[in-house]
Design an enzyme around this catalytic site. Sequence first.
Site, PDB file in Angstrom:
ATOM      1  CG  LEU A   8      41.603  16.334  33.560  1.00  0.00           C
ATOM      2  CD1 LEU A   8      40.247  16.040  34.197  1.00  0.00           C
ATOM      3  CD2 LEU A   8      41.821  15.462  32.327  1.00  0.00           C
ATOM      4  CB  ALA A  10      39.307  20.363  27.872  1.00  0.00           C
ATOM      5  NE  ARG A  15      32.787  30.596  39.220  1.00  0.00           N
ATOM      6  CZ  ARG A  15      32.909  30.879  40.510  1.00  0.00           C
ATOM      7  NH1 ARG A  15      32.220  31.861  41.044  1.00  0.00           N
ATOM      8  NH2 ARG A  15      33.726  30.182  41.257  1.00  0.00           N
ATOM      9  N   GLY A 104      44.667  21.341  35.262  1.00  0.00           N
ATOM     10  CA  GLY A 104      45.572  22.387  34.783  1.00  0.00           C
ATOM     11  C   GLY A 104      45.405  23.714  35.492  1.00  0.00           C
ATOM     12  CG  ASP A 105      41.582  24.605  37.062  1.00  0.00           C
ATOM     13  OD1 ASP A 105      41.962  23.537  37.578  1.00  0.00           O
ATOM     14  OD2 ASP A 105      40.380  24.874  36.880  1.00  0.00           O
ATOM     15  N   GLY A 139      33.033  18.465  45.438  1.00  0.00           N
ATOM     16  CA  GLY A 139      32.547  17.134  45.767  1.00  0.00           C
ATOM     17  C   GLY A 139      32.951  16.741  47.185  1.00  0.00           C
ATOM     18  CD  GLU A 153      31.384  16.382  41.783  1.00  0.00           C
ATOM     19  OE1 GLU A 153      31.530  17.606  41.689  1.00  0.00           O
ATOM     20  OE2 GLU A 153      32.303  15.620  42.138  1.00  0.00           O
ATOM     21  CE1 TYR A 347      67.737  48.950  24.232  1.00  0.00           C
ATOM     22  CE2 TYR A 347      68.489  49.947  22.186  1.00  0.00           C
ATOM     23  CZ  TYR A 347      67.859  48.914  22.864  1.00  0.00           C
ATOM     24  OH  TYR A 347      67.360  47.843  22.175  1.00  0.00           O
ATOM     25  CE1 TYR A 368      63.066  48.388  13.378  1.00  0.00           C
ATOM     26  CE2 TYR A 368      62.068  50.288  14.456  1.00  0.00           C
ATOM     27  CZ  TYR A 368      61.980  49.198  13.613  1.00  0.00           C
ATOM     28  OH  TYR A 368      60.791  48.912  12.993  1.00  0.00           O
TER      29      TYR A 368
HETATM   30  C1  UD1 Z   1      35.795  18.864  40.221  1.00  0.00           C
HETATM   31  C2  UD1 Z   1      35.338  17.604  40.939  1.00  0.00           C
HETATM   32  C3  UD1 Z   1      34.915  17.964  42.350  1.00  0.00           C
HETATM   33  C4  UD1 Z   1      36.056  18.637  43.087  1.00  0.00           C
HETATM   34  C5  UD1 Z   1      36.519  19.865  42.307  1.00  0.00           C
HETATM   35  C6  UD1 Z   1      37.751  20.436  42.929  1.00  0.00           C
HETATM   36  C7  UD1 Z   1      34.384  16.171  39.202  1.00  0.00           C
HETATM   37  C8  UD1 Z   1      33.166  15.671  38.598  1.00  0.00           C
HETATM   38  N1  UD1 Z   1      34.234  17.024  40.215  1.00  0.00           N
HETATM   39  O1  UD1 Z   1      34.670  19.682  40.095  1.00  0.00           O
HETATM   40  O2  UD1 Z   1      34.534  16.797  43.057  1.00  0.00           O
HETATM   41  O3  UD1 Z   1      35.644  19.009  44.377  1.00  0.00           O
HETATM   42  O4  UD1 Z   1      36.847  19.480  40.947  1.00  0.00           O
HETATM   43  O5  UD1 Z   1      38.146  21.558  42.206  1.00  0.00           O
HETATM   44  O6  UD1 Z   1      35.473  15.796  38.786  1.00  0.00           O
HETATM   45  N2  UD1 Z   1      37.794  19.672  32.543  1.00  0.00           N
HETATM   46  C9  UD1 Z   1      38.056  19.199  31.277  1.00  0.00           C
HETATM   47  N3  UD1 Z   1      37.026  18.719  30.533  1.00  0.00           N
HETATM   48  C10 UD1 Z   1      35.747  18.668  31.002  1.00  0.00           C
HETATM   49  C11 UD1 Z   1      35.493  19.146  32.294  1.00  0.00           C
HETATM   50  C12 UD1 Z   1      36.533  19.634  33.049  1.00  0.00           C
HETATM   51  O7  UD1 Z   1      39.202  19.209  30.822  1.00  0.00           O
HETATM   52  O8  UD1 Z   1      34.885  18.215  30.249  1.00  0.00           O
HETATM   53  C13 UD1 Z   1      38.918  20.179  33.340  1.00  0.00           C
HETATM   54  C14 UD1 Z   1      38.784  21.676  33.619  1.00  0.00           C
HETATM   55  O9  UD1 Z   1      39.468  22.428  32.628  1.00  0.00           O
HETATM   56  C15 UD1 Z   1      39.469  21.813  34.973  1.00  0.00           C
HETATM   57  C16 UD1 Z   1      39.228  20.456  35.629  1.00  0.00           C
HETATM   58  O10 UD1 Z   1      38.901  19.551  34.598  1.00  0.00           O
HETATM   59  O11 UD1 Z   1      40.875  21.985  34.840  1.00  0.00           O
HETATM   60  C17 UD1 Z   1      38.112  20.502  36.689  1.00  0.00           C
HETATM   61  O12 UD1 Z   1      36.911  20.865  36.052  1.00  0.00           O
HETATM   62  P1  UD1 Z   1      35.818  21.691  36.797  1.00  0.00           P
HETATM   63  O13 UD1 Z   1      34.688  21.824  35.906  1.00  0.00           O
HETATM   64  O14 UD1 Z   1      36.437  22.907  37.389  1.00  0.00           O
HETATM   65  O15 UD1 Z   1      35.454  20.671  37.966  1.00  0.00           O
HETATM   66  P2  UD1 Z   1      34.558  21.009  39.191  1.00  0.00           P
HETATM   67  O16 UD1 Z   1      33.157  21.106  38.763  1.00  0.00           O
HETATM   68  O17 UD1 Z   1      35.123  22.125  39.962  1.00  0.00           O
END
Ligand code: UD1
Length: 450
Positions: A8, A10, A15, A104-105, A139, A153, A347, A368
């Site tokens: 994931l 997206a 922040r 992905g993060d 969560g 959550e 160089y 160059y």
């Molecule tokens: C999520 C979990 C939470 C967990 C936390 C750990 C859910 C609902 N919650 O929360 O329980 O403790 O991660 O870090 O899953 N992303 C998408 N599309 C979306 C939303 C998110 O691709 O519509 C991707 C984000 O880019 C990111 C990842 O999903 O890479 C997590 O999304 P983020 O919004 O950070 O989740 P948290 O609210 O932190």
Amino acid sequence: MATALIILAAGQGTRMNSDLPKVLHPLGAAPLLHHAMRAGAALEPERTIVVVGHGGDRVRKAALAYDETAEIVVQDEQLGTGHAVAQALPLLAGFDGRVVVLFGDTPFIRAETLEKLAASTADVTVLGFHNHDRPQRYGRLVVENGELTRIVEFKDATPAEREITLINSGVVACDAGILSDLVAGLTNDNAAGEYYLTGIVAIARARGLSTAAETCPEEETLGIDTRASLAAAEVIFQTRARAEAQENGVTLTAPETVFFALDTVIGRDTVIAPNVVFGPGVTVESEAEILAFCHLEGCHISRGARVGPFARLRPGAELAEDVHVGNFVEIKNAILDEGVKVGHLTYLGDAHVGEHTNIGAGTVTCNYDGVMKHRTEIGARAFIGSDTMLVAPVKIGAGALTGSGSVITEDVPDDAVALGRAQQVVKPGLAKKLFEKLNSSKAKRQKEAE
Ligand code: UD1
């Protein structure tokens, strides 16, 4: 069992306060996304699907740069992690295997942890970690009578649930068919109005499926969402990379001053002095020596080569065995064959230097012309005199010699001497006369001033 990865990526990463999509921020000189893809690759997945949204094109390009077989799916609106997974699932229709969902993060998940998760026999397995500080935002894994019954959550949790110290990492493993059924049952009836992927645990329980929680050290699940957490992650990455290099038999004289990239490869018994920075794409074979204050990027250093101190190797620098590159030397897109010596203040760009050629101090390949780049070819066992300007395109033959201070604009045949400088003129006694004249006029001026 076959494995598919869904990554994931997206989210906007508000922040980070950045125009760059969060997953493209660099860690160890590589986008965060590459770290997640590399971690997932340890499972040898049959399919890798990356869900992109914010900065979709750039994220797509970065994903494909890491793995050209990755499949990209766009989530137009970020309606939650469950919604993101739902976008990927149609691609897995008919896929009969285990799906592992990663973020992905989240760069530090270890291969062993993912293997443990993928091998779990429960219908839904979630990765958690223990944190007794009860961090906000995350969560909670609710375990009742020893079994994972649901994930709540933070926003939706009761005060008692917020006290739970088993935290959700976000990583999930589930059979593809079951995951599709469960995700289809998600609603957005919660505090954030999002489709939470975490909701699949309670749905699975309601349908009589088995659920389990695996745990790992918190560091593995560290997510990046601020510049400060990115900097903290860099410290973790470098600490790990240094330890790995040492385990692989690399000597780091001052480990805390050496910075690695995600894809740095260094051979056994290579010695790295203090203050060396590895950009992306560097491979160093064994028994090489990198002296202090070098910056290396996109280059290959062969066995027994010695580089630095204060050398800069840029993309396309290829050093064969026993090449010596000394201080204040920059090399770009240039192949140096075995035993070449380029000791000082030089160089070399867009060049090929034959074996055992010596490049004198202050040599410059003038590659160059203000519009285009041109190549310099230097044969084997040549001797390039100090301060030679090689105005490319130009060829210096094998065994040839250029006189110091030459500006070489034409090709030099094998074994020839080329001089491209003004003829020296010697005037006997003239210096003495000049100084006498200057000194007497200085004395005259001083007298006048008194
Ligand atoms: C999520 C979990 C939470 C967990 C936390 C750990 C859910 C609902 N919650 O929360 O329980 O403790 O991660 O870090 O899953 N992303 C998408 N599309 C979306 C939303 C998110 O691709 O519509 C991707 C984000 O880019 C990111 C990842 O999903 O890479 C997590 O999304 P983020 O919004 O950070 O989740 P948290 O609210 O932190």
